[in-house]
Motif scaffolding. Structure first.
Motif, PDB file in Angstrom:
ATOM      1  N   ARG A 384      -7.210  13.000 -10.129  1.00  0.00           N
ATOM      2  CA  ARG A 384      -8.645  12.827  -9.881  1.00  0.00           C
ATOM      3  C   ARG A 384      -8.946  11.600  -9.022  1.00  0.00           C
ATOM      4  O   ARG A 384     -10.110  11.318  -8.740  1.00  0.00           O
ATOM      5  N   ASP A 385      -7.918  10.886  -8.625  1.00  0.00           N
ATOM      6  CA  ASP A 385      -8.060   9.691  -7.789  1.00  0.00           C
ATOM      7  C   ASP A 385      -9.082   8.729  -8.383  1.00  0.00           C
ATOM      8  O   ASP A 385      -9.954   8.197  -7.689  1.00  0.00           O
ATOM      9  N   LEU A 386      -8.973   8.467  -9.667  1.00  0.00           N
ATOM     10  CA  LEU A 386      -9.909   7.550 -10.312  1.00  0.00           C
ATOM     11  C   LEU A 386      -9.715   6.121  -9.834  1.00  0.00           C
ATOM     12  O   LEU A 386     -10.664   5.320  -9.855  1.00  0.00           O
ATOM     13  N   LEU A 387      -8.513   5.797  -9.392  1.00  0.00           N
ATOM     14  CA  LEU A 387      -8.275   4.460  -8.848  1.00  0.00           C
ATOM     15  C   LEU A 387      -9.107   4.244  -7.588  1.00  0.00           C
ATOM     16  O   LEU A 387      -9.771   3.211  -7.428  1.00  0.00           O
ATOM     17  N   GLY A 388      -9.086   5.215  -6.696  1.00  0.00           N
ATOM     18  CA  GLY A 388      -9.835   5.097  -5.453  1.00  0.00           C
ATOM     19  C   GLY A 388     -11.342   5.105  -5.654  1.00  0.00           C
ATOM     20  O   GLY A 388     -12.088   4.652  -4.780  1.00  0.00           O
ATOM     21  N   ALA A 438       4.816  -7.938  -8.593  1.00  0.00           N
ATOM     22  CA  ALA A 438       4.076  -7.433  -9.752  1.00  0.00           C
ATOM     23  C   ALA A 438       3.807  -5.945  -9.660  1.00  0.00           C
ATOM     24  O   ALA A 438       3.917  -5.217 -10.655  1.00  0.00           O
ATOM     25  N   PHE A 439       3.444  -5.466  -8.479  1.00  0.00           N
ATOM     26  CA  PHE A 439       3.139  -4.043  -8.334  1.00  0.00           C
ATOM     27  C   PHE A 439       4.402  -3.199  -8.442  1.00  0.00           C
ATOM     28  O   PHE A 439       4.372  -2.082  -8.975  1.00  0.00           O
ATOM     29  N   ASP A 440       5.520  -3.723  -7.963  1.00  0.00           N
ATOM     30  CA  ASP A 440       6.794  -3.010  -8.100  1.00  0.00           C
ATOM     31  C   ASP A 440       7.127  -2.789  -9.568  1.00  0.00           C
ATOM     32  O   ASP A 440       7.603  -1.717  -9.958  1.00  0.00           O
ATOM     33  N   HIS A 441       6.875  -3.797 -10.370  1.00  0.00           N
ATOM     34  CA  HIS A 441       7.150  -3.664 -11.804  1.00  0.00           C
ATOM     35  C   HIS A 441       6.275  -2.583 -12.420  1.00  0.00           C
ATOM     36  O   HIS A 441       6.727  -1.823 -13.285  1.00  0.00           O
ATOM     37  N   LEU A 442       5.027  -2.528 -11.997  1.00  0.00           N
ATOM     38  CA  LEU A 442       4.135  -1.500 -12.520  1.00  0.00           C
ATOM     39  C   LEU A 442       4.623  -0.111 -12.128  1.00  0.00           C
ATOM     40  O   LEU A 442       4.593   0.830 -12.932  1.00  0.00           O
ATOM     41  N   GLN A 443       5.096   0.024 -10.906  1.00  0.00           N
ATOM     42  CA  GLN A 443       5.577   1.321 -10.431  1.00  0.00           C
ATOM     43  C   GLN A 443       6.889   1.729 -11.088  1.00  0.00           C
ATOM     44  O   GLN A 443       7.070   2.890 -11.462  1.00  0.00           O
ATOM     45  N   ASN A 444       7.798   0.770 -11.240  1.00  0.00           N
ATOM     46  CA  ASN A 444       9.177   1.111 -11.601  1.00  0.00           C
ATOM     47  C   ASN A 444       9.505   0.926 -13.079  1.00  0.00           C
ATOM     48  O   ASN A 444      10.433   1.567 -13.580  1.00  0.00           O
ATOM     49  N   LEU A 445       8.785   0.052 -13.764  1.00  0.00           N
ATOM     50  CA  LEU A 445       9.152  -0.267 -15.138  1.00  0.00           C
ATOM     51  C   LEU A 445       8.211   0.315 -16.182  1.00  0.00           C
ATOM     52  O   LEU A 445       8.607   0.532 -17.322  1.00  0.00           O
ATOM     53  N   ALA A 446       6.958   0.533 -15.808  1.00  0.00           N
ATOM     54  CA  ALA A 446       5.983   1.037 -16.780  1.00  0.00           C
ATOM     55  C   ALA A 446       6.225   2.521 -17.049  1.00  0.00           C
ATOM     56  O   ALA A 446       6.117   3.348 -16.144  1.00  0.00           O
ATOM     57  N   LYS A 447       6.558   2.839 -18.254  1.00  0.00           N
ATOM     58  CA  LYS A 447       6.843   4.227 -18.648  1.00  0.00           C
ATOM     59  C   LYS A 447       6.064   4.565 -19.921  1.00  0.00           C
ATOM     60  O   LYS A 447       5.538   3.704 -20.591  1.00  0.00           O
ATOM     61  N   ARG A 448       6.028   5.847 -20.191  1.00  0.00           N
ATOM     62  CA  ARG A 448       5.406   6.374 -21.411  1.00  0.00           C
ATOM     63  C   ARG A 448       3.968   5.916 -21.573  1.00  0.00           C
ATOM     64  O   ARG A 448       3.656   5.206 -22.528  1.00  0.00           O
ATOM     65  N   PRO A 449       3.065   6.327 -20.709  1.00  0.00           N
ATOM     66  CA  PRO A 449       3.300   7.258 -19.612  1.00  0.00           C
ATOM     67  C   PRO A 449       3.683   6.539 -18.325  1.00  0.00           C
ATOM     68  O   PRO A 449       3.501   5.330 -18.194  1.00  0.00           O
ATOM     69  N   GLY A 450       4.165   7.310 -17.364  1.00  0.00           N
ATOM     70  CA  GLY A 450       4.424   6.788 -16.038  1.00  0.00           C
ATOM     71  C   GLY A 450       3.173   6.872 -15.176  1.00  0.00           C
ATOM     72  O   GLY A 450       2.081   7.155 -15.651  1.00  0.00           O
ATOM     73  N   GLN A 451       3.360   6.627 -13.894  1.00  0.00           N
ATOM     74  CA  GLN A 451       2.290   6.737 -12.894  1.00  0.00           C
ATOM     75  C   GLN A 451       1.126   5.794 -13.175  1.00  0.00           C
ATOM     76  O   GLN A 451      -0.006   6.047 -12.794  1.00  0.00           O
ATOM     77  N   ARG A 452       1.420   4.671 -13.814  1.00  0.00           N
ATOM     78  CA  ARG A 452       0.328   3.755 -14.122  1.00  0.00           C
ATOM     79  C   ARG A 452      -0.109   2.943 -12.908  1.00  0.00           C
ATOM     80  O   ARG A 452      -1.112   2.232 -12.966  1.00  0.00           O
ATOM     81  N   GLU A 453       0.616   3.068 -11.803  1.00  0.00           N
ATOM     82  CA  GLU A 453       0.153   2.425 -10.577  1.00  0.00           C
ATOM     83  C   GLU A 453      -1.082   3.116 -10.002  1.00  0.00           C
ATOM     84  O   GLU A 453      -1.668   2.647  -9.016  1.00  0.00           O
ATOM     85  N   PHE A 454      -1.493   4.223 -10.621  1.00  0.00           N
ATOM     86  CA  PHE A 454      -2.724   4.918 -10.210  1.00  0.00           C
ATOM     87  C   PHE A 454      -3.867   4.703 -11.216  1.00  0.00           C
ATOM     88  O   PHE A 454      -4.928   5.309 -11.083  1.00  0.00           O
ATOM     89  N   ASP A 455      -3.634   3.873 -12.211  1.00  0.00           N
ATOM     90  CA  ASP A 455      -4.601   3.639 -13.271  1.00  0.00           C
ATOM     91  C   ASP A 455      -5.234   2.264 -13.087  1.00  0.00           C
ATOM     92  O   ASP A 455      -4.555   1.240 -13.127  1.00  0.00           O
ATOM     93  N   ALA A 456      -6.543   2.244 -12.884  1.00  0.00           N
ATOM     94  CA  ALA A 456      -7.246   0.985 -12.620  1.00  0.00           C
ATOM     95  C   ALA A 456      -7.049  -0.031 -13.733  1.00  0.00           C
ATOM     96  O   ALA A 456      -6.964  -1.242 -13.469  1.00  0.00           O
ATOM     97  N   GLU A 457      -6.972   0.416 -14.974  1.00  0.00           N
ATOM     98  CA  GLU A 457      -6.828  -0.522 -16.082  1.00  0.00           C
ATOM     99  C   GLU A 457      -5.516  -1.288 -16.009  1.00  0.00           C
ATOM    100  O   GLU A 457      -5.424  -2.416 -16.491  1.00  0.00           O
ATOM    101  N   CYS A 458      -4.516  -0.700 -15.406  1.00  0.00           N
ATOM    102  CA  CYS A 458      -3.232  -1.368 -15.242  1.00  0.00           C
ATOM    103  C   CYS A 458      -3.161  -2.123 -13.914  1.00  0.00           C
ATOM    104  O   CYS A 458      -2.657  -3.242 -13.846  1.00  0.00           O
ATOM    105  N   VAL A 459      -3.680  -1.499 -12.881  1.00  0.00           N
ATOM    106  CA  VAL A 459      -3.546  -2.045 -11.524  1.00  0.00           C
ATOM    107  C   VAL A 459      -4.230  -3.395 -11.391  1.00  0.00           C
ATOM    108  O   VAL A 459      -3.754  -4.270 -10.654  1.00  0.00           O
ATOM    109  N   ARG A 460      -5.328  -3.611 -12.086  1.00  0.00           N
ATOM    110  CA  ARG A 460      -6.151  -4.795 -11.858  1.00  0.00           C
ATOM    111  C   ARG A 460      -5.381  -6.106 -11.994  1.00  0.00           C
ATOM    112  O   ARG A 460      -5.740  -7.098 -11.366  1.00  0.00           O
TER     113      ARG A 460
END
Length: 610
Positions: A384-388, A438-460
């Protein structure tokens, strides 16, 4: 009726670290009727044997070698937290761990159900439909865990009860049933009964109920839910003249709930009251209705007391008033044991630590049905591109200097004049800090769930300027603003980059600095303080203006490095990893006041930060 254990003032867990006698007291008191109410001690870090709390193994003071006849897991005030957020261990809470914990109890042969006080809906702003998605996910997860009833809290009322019910209760007649027995509608001062205000369909119970009855093992358990006085007044006040909701008096409603339970074929003697009000209000309700041996109420402090408040009635019966804290980091567990004369109750507060993580095994991951819900949620947020779509607003510096058209330019732009500082930032290793990756860690290390680099609550907390005009949007539109960079602390830097000698723009880059004394202590002092116990740091005298700067800087850092996400954060230990000199290039002007050492300082938190 007398209250045996008056509740002490709200205290956070960390404040009990100095209480040396507490662990010994816990050995005597853990989890039984009539014991003193105490704030929970720090949970033991996972990894060494069985989980403990205050040095005592969980359930150690329950009857040894005897399985409870029924177990009720008590939760509430999760405020939309689905999983722990943060990179520093240990982390606590989350739906995945709660699912595993409850299944672990069932694996012991314990019959288990769950009830939740409410405040499931996110309490902070989440873009678009994300808040509703989190609520629906949580309700589905509670169903998978075997919950039977859920209350309605301030978070649900603030979001709009009709909106909230429409997202789940309309389509789902299965448990958990939503309980708020004193909630009614009103039209022009005329009360609309709850079953008419919240109908589900012909022959079906209303979306909001008065009571629920279930059988846990072979023990009938009844649950009632009401909204407390203070919350009811708050809801009515916020509605203003356009009031559509109202509340009946709990003195009448709770009598009706008890009658409804008694009329049920199971006629439960074990009764739990979900009271959406303060502990003081819950205590009054408990005294007025001794037929509820357990009352679950709001927790004012995010960290719950280890033991419930126990009220002894004139006839000898007892009621425990339970609080479980915020964000689902803890749950309470009620153990019910049959006796020749009725039931005996035991209580255990449980921190949901890493002991309850799902093993790294495909079969185990598949067995945890909550993980599938989380992955589906994360995929939907991306689709849903909620980040954008996250709204942007002006940064305070952009408001202070509107003619400058300040914009974020990225850390690479800073390197030309601040090469030494850039080199400090760019270093990311075991001994250094991870801001530059920092963003690499969000992309590569954050699991369960993944894809948190698209979630504003995490990206901020992993990018530059998120939520502010010209700040990070996504990796395609703003690739130069990934990671935590210079402007994360200093603000948008286009003006300073274009006119480095312009005093007013330079001052904007240092909003914490009003004079030459506004700086952090020198690095040697910081390192000395880092080596001391926090209690002993007062022995090291630093100027008042420097202490003020320490407070400002620490406050700024803790918008992301807070106690929940980074429980080990300590500015004196962290600062040496990121320390940089400020205006280190001799070709640049000194900072205002002639001081070259410009410390990183305080800026407003990202939008949406609680």
């Amino acid at each position: 009726m007398t209250e045996q254990n008056p509740r002490p003032p709200a205290r956070r867990i960390g404040r009990l670290l100095a209480a040396g006698a507490f662990a010994a007291a816990a050995l005597w008191a853990a989890g039984h009727w009539g014991r003193p109410t105490e704030a929970a001690p720090p949970p033991t870090p996972p990894g060494d044997g069985e989980p403990t709390l205050g040095g005592v193994k969980l359930f150690a003071r329950w009857p040894e070698g005897v399985k409870p006849d029924a177990v009720v897991v008590l939760s509430g005030q999760s405020f939309g937290l689905l999983q722990p957020c943060g990179c520093s261990r240990p982390q606590y809470g989350g739906l995945e761990r709660r699912f595993n914990f409850m299944n672990g109890l069932r694996a012991k042969g314990w019959p288990v159900t769950g009830v939740d006080l409410g405040d499931i809906f996110p309490s902070k702003t989440v873009v678009g439909t994300q808040a509703e998605m989190k609520y629906v996910l949580t309700m589905k997860a509670l169903k998978e865990m075997g919950y039977v009833a859920v209350g309605l809290g301030k978070a649900e009322f603030d979001a709009g009860v009709i909106r909230v019910l429409g997202k789940y209760a309309v389509q789902n007649n299965d448990p958990p049933q939503i309980l708020a027995g004193n909630l009614v509608g009103q039209r022009g001062g005329v009360i609309v009964p709850r079953d008419q205000e919240f109908p589900r369909g012909p022959g079906q119970p209303p979306m909001v109920g008065l009571a629920a009855v279930t059988e846990v093992g072979k023990v009938p358990v009844g649950i009632a839910g009401v909204v407390g006085t203070s919350l009811a007044k708050d809801v009515e006040k916020n509605q203003g003249n356009a009031a559509l909701l109202g509340f009946l008096g709990n003195d009448v409603v709770l009598k009706d709930a008890l009658k409804e339970m008694a009329a049920h074929k199971l006629n439960p003697e074990v009764r739990v009251l979900l009271y959406q009000g303060t502990s003081e209000e819950a205590g009054l309700a408990a005294r007025a209705f001794p037929d509820f041996p357990v009352v679950l109420c709001q927790s004012e402090d995010p960290e719950p007391p280890q033991f419930p408040t126990v009220i002894t009635h004139k006839d000898g019966r007892k009621t425990m008033v339970v609080e479980v804290g915020h964000k689902g980091r803890y749950v309470g567990v009620l153990g019910v044991y049959k006796t020749p004369t009725g039931f005996d109750y035991h209580y255990q507060l449980v921190p949901l630590g890493e002991e309850y993580l799902t093993p790294d095994d495909p079969a185990a991951e598949k067995a945890n049905k909550v993980l599938a819900l989380l992955e589906d949620y994360s995929a939907t947020v991306k689709a849903r591109d909620l980040l954008g779509k996250y709204p942007q607003r002006p940064h305070p510096n952009q408001l202070k200097a509107p003619a400058a058209n300040l914009a974020y330019v990225g850390s690479e732009r800073c390197m030309g004049c601040h090469a030494a500082e850039y080199a400090v930032w760019k270093t990311a290793d075991a001994a250094g800090h991870a801001h530059s990756v920092a963003f690499d860690h969000l992309q590569n290390l954050a699991k369960r769930p993944g894809q948190r680099e698209f979630d504003a609550e995490c990206v901020r907390c992993h990018v530059v300027g998120f939520g502010y005009d010209t700040g990070f949007k996504d990796t395609v539109k703003t690739p130069g603003l990934t990671h935590v960079g210079c402007e994360s602390c200093h603000g948008p830097g286009s003006g300073h980059a274009a006119a480095p000698r312009q005093k007013d723009l330079l001052e904007l880059m240092s909003p914490w600095k009003k004079g030459p004394e506004d700086k952090l202590p020198d690095l040697a002092t910081v390192q000395k303080l880092a080596g001391l116990n926090p209690i002993d740091r007062g022995q090291v005298q630093i100027p008042a203006r420097q202490q003020q700067t320490v407070n400002f800087v620490s406050s700024m850092c803790m918008h992301c490095h807070d106690a929940e996400n980074d429980p080990h954060f300590d500015l004196f230990k962290y600062w040496p990893k990121v320390a940089h000199s400020g205006l280190n290039n001799p070709g640049l002007p000194p900072a205002p006041g002639g001081v070259r050492a410009v410390p990183v300082g305080r800026v407003p938190p990202p939008p949406g930060t609680p």
